[in-house]
Write a protein that holds these residues in place. Structure first.
Motif, mmCIF file in Angstrom:
data_model
loop_
_atom_site.group_PDB
_atom_site.id
_atom_site.type_symbol
_atom_site.label_atom_id
_atom_site.label_comp_id
_atom_site.label_asym_id
_atom_site.label_seq_id
_atom_site.Cartn_x
_atom_site.Cartn_y
_atom_site.Cartn_z
ATOM 1 N N HIS A 115 0.805 -1.230 0.000
ATOM 2 C CA HIS A 115 0.000 0.000 0.000
ATOM 3 C C HIS A 115 0.830 1.267 0.000
ATOM 4 O O HIS A 115 0.546 2.209 -0.733
ATOM 5 C CB HIS A 115 -0.978 0.003 1.179
ATOM 6 C CG HIS A 115 -2.183 -0.825 0.894
ATOM 7 N ND1 HIS A 115 -3.175 -0.393 0.046
ATOM 8 C CD2 HIS A 115 -2.520 -2.061 1.301
ATOM 9 C CE1 HIS A 115 -4.094 -1.337 -0.055
ATOM 10 N NE2 HIS A 115 -3.718 -2.364 0.690
ATOM 11 N N ASP A 116 1.873 1.280 0.827
ATOM 12 C CA ASP A 116 2.667 2.514 0.911
ATOM 13 C C ASP A 116 3.349 2.779 -0.436
ATOM 14 O O ASP A 116 3.446 3.913 -0.882
ATOM 15 C CB ASP A 116 3.701 2.421 2.038
ATOM 16 C CG ASP A 116 4.692 1.287 1.821
ATOM 17 O OD1 ASP A 116 4.262 0.230 1.313
ATOM 18 O OD2 ASP A 116 5.878 1.462 2.131
ATOM 19 N N PHE A 117 3.762 1.717 -1.109
ATOM 20 C CA PHE A 117 4.398 1.872 -2.415
ATOM 21 C C PHE A 117 3.411 2.458 -3.422
ATOM 22 O O PHE A 117 3.725 3.366 -4.188
ATOM 23 C CB PHE A 117 4.910 0.514 -2.903
ATOM 24 C CG PHE A 117 5.637 0.585 -4.226
ATOM 25 C CD1 PHE A 117 7.004 0.778 -4.273
ATOM 26 C CD2 PHE A 117 4.940 0.478 -5.431
ATOM 27 C CE1 PHE A 117 7.674 0.860 -5.485
ATOM 28 C CE2 PHE A 117 5.601 0.558 -6.642
ATOM 29 C CZ PHE A 117 6.980 0.746 -6.671
ATOM 30 N N ARG A 118 2.201 1.947 -3.372
ATOM 31 C CA ARG A 118 1.150 2.461 -4.263
ATOM 32 C C ARG A 118 0.931 3.939 -4.056
ATOM 33 O O ARG A 118 0.897 4.720 -4.994
ATOM 34 C CB ARG A 118 -0.151 1.723 -3.963
ATOM 35 C CG ARG A 118 -0.650 0.942 -5.141
ATOM 36 C CD ARG A 118 -1.958 0.313 -4.814
ATOM 37 N NE ARG A 118 -3.012 0.990 -5.543
ATOM 38 C CZ ARG A 118 -4.200 0.468 -5.743
ATOM 39 N NH1 ARG A 118 -4.488 -0.704 -5.256
ATOM 40 N NH2 ARG A 118 -5.097 1.124 -6.437
ATOM 41 N N ASP A 119 0.808 4.325 -2.793
ATOM 42 C CA ASP A 119 0.540 5.729 -2.471
ATOM 43 C C ASP A 119 1.713 6.623 -2.856
ATOM 44 O O ASP A 119 1.539 7.676 -3.452
ATOM 45 C CB ASP A 119 0.264 5.896 -0.969
ATOM 46 C CG ASP A 119 -1.015 5.181 -0.570
ATOM 47 O OD1 ASP A 119 -1.798 4.844 -1.478
ATOM 48 O OD2 ASP A 119 -1.211 4.957 0.634
ATOM 49 N N GLU A 120 2.916 6.179 -2.518
ATOM 50 C CA GLU A 120 4.073 7.056 -2.670
ATOM 51 C C GLU A 120 4.623 7.085 -4.088
ATOM 52 O O GLU A 120 5.237 8.059 -4.495
ATOM 53 C CB GLU A 120 5.194 6.622 -1.716
ATOM 54 C CG GLU A 120 4.888 6.908 -0.262
ATOM 55 C CD GLU A 120 5.963 6.337 0.642
ATOM 56 O OE1 GLU A 120 7.135 6.717 0.475
ATOM 57 O OE2 GLU A 120 5.625 5.486 1.487
ATOM 58 N N VAL A 121 4.455 5.999 -4.820
ATOM 59 C CA VAL A 121 5.104 5.902 -6.132
ATOM 60 C C VAL A 121 4.103 5.893 -7.286
ATOM 61 O O VAL A 121 4.249 6.616 -8.265
ATOM 62 C CB VAL A 121 6.008 4.648 -6.208
ATOM 63 C CG1 VAL A 121 6.717 4.568 -7.544
ATOM 64 C CG2 VAL A 121 7.007 4.642 -5.060
#
Ligand SMILES: *Cc1c(COP(=O)(O)O)cnc(C)c1O
Length: 313
Positions: free
Chosen positions: A302-308
């Motif tokens: 999830h964090d990768f989706r949001d940040e990248v």
């Protein structure tokens, strides 16, 4: 049509980072990912002369093969649509509904999908299979799986035309080896070419590339240890790497090829593989549509989706 095919903008950009200064290397990235939003990177290069050939021979239909998430099928559908060809995509395996983002995008481009079970798919180049396909679809121009043939190599050679210097090292991701063969031929014995295999057990690629380049060059090698578990497989470490690279350079790598290639480059750099003052070109071969399938399959932290990814998809 030629006009359309000649509009290529894939700049060579220098990358800056403290690590590159520390190791005294000049690093560049060739932005093949910017060629076209849907006919991305090396797939565009590989299709170019195939499309010109098909047009000049009067073909109306293009047919090719690929997996359900194939960048090649995606590119063929879009290119065919743009240039007025009918396209047929022979897809490995069974139909799955709803269609994944790659195949629904192909359908939106009027590609006709034809599913071939895994056993028969292995025979896709056999005379029997081609004959069956002709019985089903009539006349067509056949583009091989992954698009690799002599026309593809001719197209990929042109990646070098945009270089304004000859690098000591040129890096590319490798699937079938067509792109790498084009780079090797285009560089014509200048510098070293390093391919990074996205396939597990990619050692066979050496013979393929020898054949594709006429067995006349030795200034290249393939690294087979950076597949991250196999074709289209990822690991948390790879996501971390893509994120770090993105934050540093504001360039998104694709999850299947370019990310593994750039990862391998960093590892060699850390191991002092390159002589000081070496110049290195990383060829970003595109493939960003591959992220959509991974999002759909919930394979992305999830964090990768949001940040990248949130800015892109
Ligand atoms: C298909 C593909 C490759 C591999 O190209 P080959 O010519 O088959 O080796 C590399 N990068 C991307 C983004 C691709 O889609």
């Amino acid at each position: 049509m030629l006009n359309l095919l000649q509009q290529v903008k894939a700049p060579l950009q220098q990358l800056n980072a403290p690590l590159f200064d520390q190791k005294i290397v000049n690093v560049f990235i060739k932005r093949e990912d910017l060629i076209h939003p849907n006919i991305s990177g090396n797939k565009w290069r590989k299709l170019k002369y195939n499309l010109i050939e098909a047009k000049s021979k009067g073909y109306k239909t293009l047919l090719s093969f690929g997996g359900a998430y194939s960048n090649h099928i995606h590119a063929l559908a879009h290119a065919g649509n743009l240039l007025g060809f009918k396209t047929i995509g022979c897809i490995r395996g069974e139909e799955n509904k709803p269609l994944n983002p790659t195949l629904s995008s192909a359908i939106d481009c009027n590609m006709e999908l034809h599913y071939i079970d895994r056993v028969n798919y292995r025979e896709k180049t056999s005379e029997r299979m081609i004959k069956e396909l002709h019985q089903l679809f009539g006349d067509f121009y056949l583009v091989p799986e992954g698009g690799t043939n002599e026309f593809a190599i001719k197209g990929c050679k042109e990646i070098i035309d945009d270089f304004d210097f000859i690098p000591d090292y040129t890096f590319t991701g490798v699937g079938t080896g067509g792109t790498m063969s084009g780079l090797i031929s285009g560089l014509n014995d200048r510098g070293q070419i390093i391919g990074v295999s996205s396939l597990k057990g990619g050692a066979f690629l050496k013979d393929d590339i020898k054949n594709l380049t006429g067995n006349q060059y030795n200034n290249w090698d393939i690294l087979t240890n950076y597949h991250f578990g196999g074709y289209a497989k990822t690991k948390p470490e790879l996501f971390e790497f893509i994120k770090t690279f993105y934050k540093q350079h504001h360039i998104l790598l694709d999850p299947v090829y370019s990310s593994k290639m750039v990862f391998a480059f960093y590892e060699l750099l850390t191991q002092n593989y390159f002589k000081p003052s070496s110049s290195i070109v990383l060829v970003h071969t595109g493939g960003l549509q591959g992220w959509k399938g991974m999002i759909e399959q919930n394979r992305i932290p999830h964090d990768f989706r949001d940040e990248v990814l949130s800015k892109y998809f």
